[in-house]
Write a protein that holds these residues in place. Sequence first.
Motif, mmCIF file in Angstrom:
data_model
loop_
_atom_site.group_PDB
_atom_site.id
_atom_site.type_symbol
_atom_site.label_atom_id
_atom_site.label_comp_id
_atom_site.label_asym_id
_atom_site.label_seq_id
_atom_site.Cartn_x
_atom_site.Cartn_y
_atom_site.Cartn_z
ATOM 1 N N UNK A 84 25.691 -37.239 16.053
ATOM 2 C CA UNK A 84 26.987 -36.691 15.631
ATOM 3 C C UNK A 84 28.132 -37.679 15.792
ATOM 4 N N UNK A 85 28.216 -38.306 16.966
ATOM 5 C CA UNK A 85 29.342 -39.192 17.276
ATOM 6 C C UNK A 85 28.867 -40.635 17.472
ATOM 7 N N UNK A 86 27.831 -41.004 16.746
ATOM 8 C CA UNK A 86 27.208 -42.325 16.871
ATOM 9 C C UNK A 86 28.198 -43.466 16.625
ATOM 10 N N UNK A 87 29.148 -43.270 15.713
ATOM 11 C CA UNK A 87 30.072 -44.346 15.365
ATOM 12 C C UNK A 87 31.327 -44.355 16.242
ATOM 13 N N UNK A 88 31.428 -43.436 17.155
ATOM 14 C CA UNK A 88 32.598 -43.360 18.032
ATOM 15 C C UNK A 88 32.260 -43.924 19.395
ATOM 16 N N UNK A 89 33.279 -43.993 20.204
ATOM 17 C CA UNK A 89 33.042 -44.324 21.602
ATOM 18 C C UNK A 89 33.434 -45.733 21.945
ATOM 19 N N UNK A 90 32.602 -46.359 22.710
ATOM 20 C CA UNK A 90 32.929 -47.665 23.234
ATOM 21 C C UNK A 90 32.985 -47.627 24.748
ATOM 22 N N UNK A 91 32.816 -46.445 25.298
ATOM 23 C CA UNK A 91 32.774 -46.317 26.752
ATOM 24 C C UNK A 91 31.391 -46.727 27.251
ATOM 25 N N UNK A 92 31.353 -47.081 28.497
ATOM 26 C CA UNK A 92 30.060 -47.336 29.112
ATOM 27 C C UNK A 92 29.329 -46.005 29.227
ATOM 28 N N UNK A 93 28.006 -46.030 29.053
ATOM 29 C CA UNK A 93 27.215 -44.794 29.021
ATOM 30 C C UNK A 93 27.384 -43.919 30.267
ATOM 31 N N UNK A 94 27.378 -44.466 31.476
ATOM 32 C CA UNK A 94 27.546 -43.577 32.643
ATOM 33 C C UNK A 94 28.890 -42.838 32.624
ATOM 34 N N UNK A 95 29.954 -43.535 32.222
ATOM 35 C CA UNK A 95 31.280 -42.906 32.128
ATOM 36 C C UNK A 95 31.285 -41.830 31.043
ATOM 37 N N UNK A 96 30.738 -42.173 29.898
ATOM 38 C CA UNK A 96 30.656 -41.234 28.789
ATOM 39 C C UNK A 96 29.833 -39.997 29.168
ATOM 40 N N UNK A 97 28.685 -40.206 29.810
ATOM 41 C CA UNK A 97 27.820 -39.090 30.215
ATOM 42 C C UNK A 97 28.535 -38.210 31.239
ATOM 43 N N UNK A 98 29.238 -38.816 32.174
ATOM 44 C CA UNK A 98 29.974 -38.033 33.178
ATOM 45 C C UNK A 98 31.027 -37.157 32.501
ATOM 46 N N UNK A 99 31.767 -37.730 31.555
ATOM 47 C CA UNK A 99 32.765 -36.952 30.817
ATOM 48 C C UNK A 99 32.103 -35.839 30.014
ATOM 49 N N UNK A 100 30.980 -36.157 29.364
ATOM 50 C CA UNK A 100 30.266 -35.166 28.564
ATOM 51 C C UNK A 100 29.865 -33.968 29.426
ATOM 52 N N UNK A 101 29.271 -34.245 30.579
ATOM 53 C CA UNK A 101 28.801 -33.150 31.417
ATOM 54 C C UNK A 101 29.947 -32.423 32.110
ATOM 55 N N UNK A 102 31.068 -33.082 32.347
ATOM 56 C CA UNK A 102 32.254 -32.402 32.884
ATOM 57 C C UNK A 102 32.824 -31.432 31.846
ATOM 58 N N UNK A 103 32.955 -31.888 30.607
ATOM 59 C CA UNK A 103 33.417 -31.016 29.522
ATOM 60 C C UNK A 103 32.427 -29.867 29.334
ATOM 61 N N UNK A 104 31.140 -30.167 29.410
ATOM 62 C CA UNK A 104 30.114 -29.136 29.235
ATOM 63 C C UNK A 104 30.093 -28.135 30.377
ATOM 64 N N UNK A 105 30.443 -28.572 31.593
ATOM 65 C CA UNK A 105 30.535 -27.636 32.718
ATOM 66 C C UNK A 105 31.656 -26.627 32.477
ATOM 67 N N UNK A 106 32.780 -27.116 31.973
ATOM 68 C CA UNK A 106 33.872 -26.206 31.628
ATOM 69 C C UNK A 106 33.431 -25.271 30.502
ATOM 70 N N UNK A 107 32.692 -25.798 29.536
ATOM 71 C CA UNK A 107 32.193 -24.980 28.423
ATOM 72 C C UNK A 107 31.206 -23.927 28.922
ATOM 73 N N UNK A 108 30.411 -24.256 29.926
ATOM 74 C CA UNK A 108 29.481 -23.284 30.499
ATOM 75 C C UNK A 108 30.249 -22.083 31.051
ATOM 76 N N UNK A 109 31.340 -22.342 31.757
ATOM 77 C CA UNK A 109 32.169 -21.252 32.294
ATOM 78 C C UNK A 109 32.755 -20.427 31.151
#
Length: 171
Positions: A78-103
């Motif tokens: 989906x977002x293959x052409x976006x980003x530029x962050x390092x993967x660990x930082x990106x993954x941490x943000x993804x799962x933080x946003x997803x934790x809020x989405x879970x609630x």
Amino acid sequence: MSVLAAVAARLPGVSRVLTGKNHELLKFATVGAITFVIDNAVWYLLKLTVLEDHPTTAKGVGILVATIASYVLNREWSFRTRGGRERPHEAALFFLVSAAALVVNVTPLYVSRYVLGLHRPHVDLFTQEVADFFSGSVLGVGLAMVWRFWAFRRWVFPEDVSESPTGVPRP
């Protein structure tokens, strides 16, 4: 040529324009459909077996399993052409946003079950299951989807990350 581009080339004018402008949204929606099936399969498997008395917990587990699949599919497609962050930082943000989405996702189910009392023995089994599906898989998923799409584009997979997390411009 990607599959989406090949399909868009065969669509009539207006559809082609909409597909071109909203390619990320269409890909995100496709990933959402796949993870919707994963989420509901895990939820109902657990809800009808080992977590029968804990439907909200079962829904949370389903969401967690679907979230892992969602990260891989969104990052790689989906977002293959976006980003530029390092993967660990990106993954941490993804799962933080997803934790809020879970609630956001489980809140309508919680309200349906424990505030409105739409569970047995207060209502029949059919009413309980329809209320669970609507609140957990329609309303909850819809609200969480809007949050995720906005937050993913804003923070997790931004258009351009020209600075590092320390504020130093990237080369």
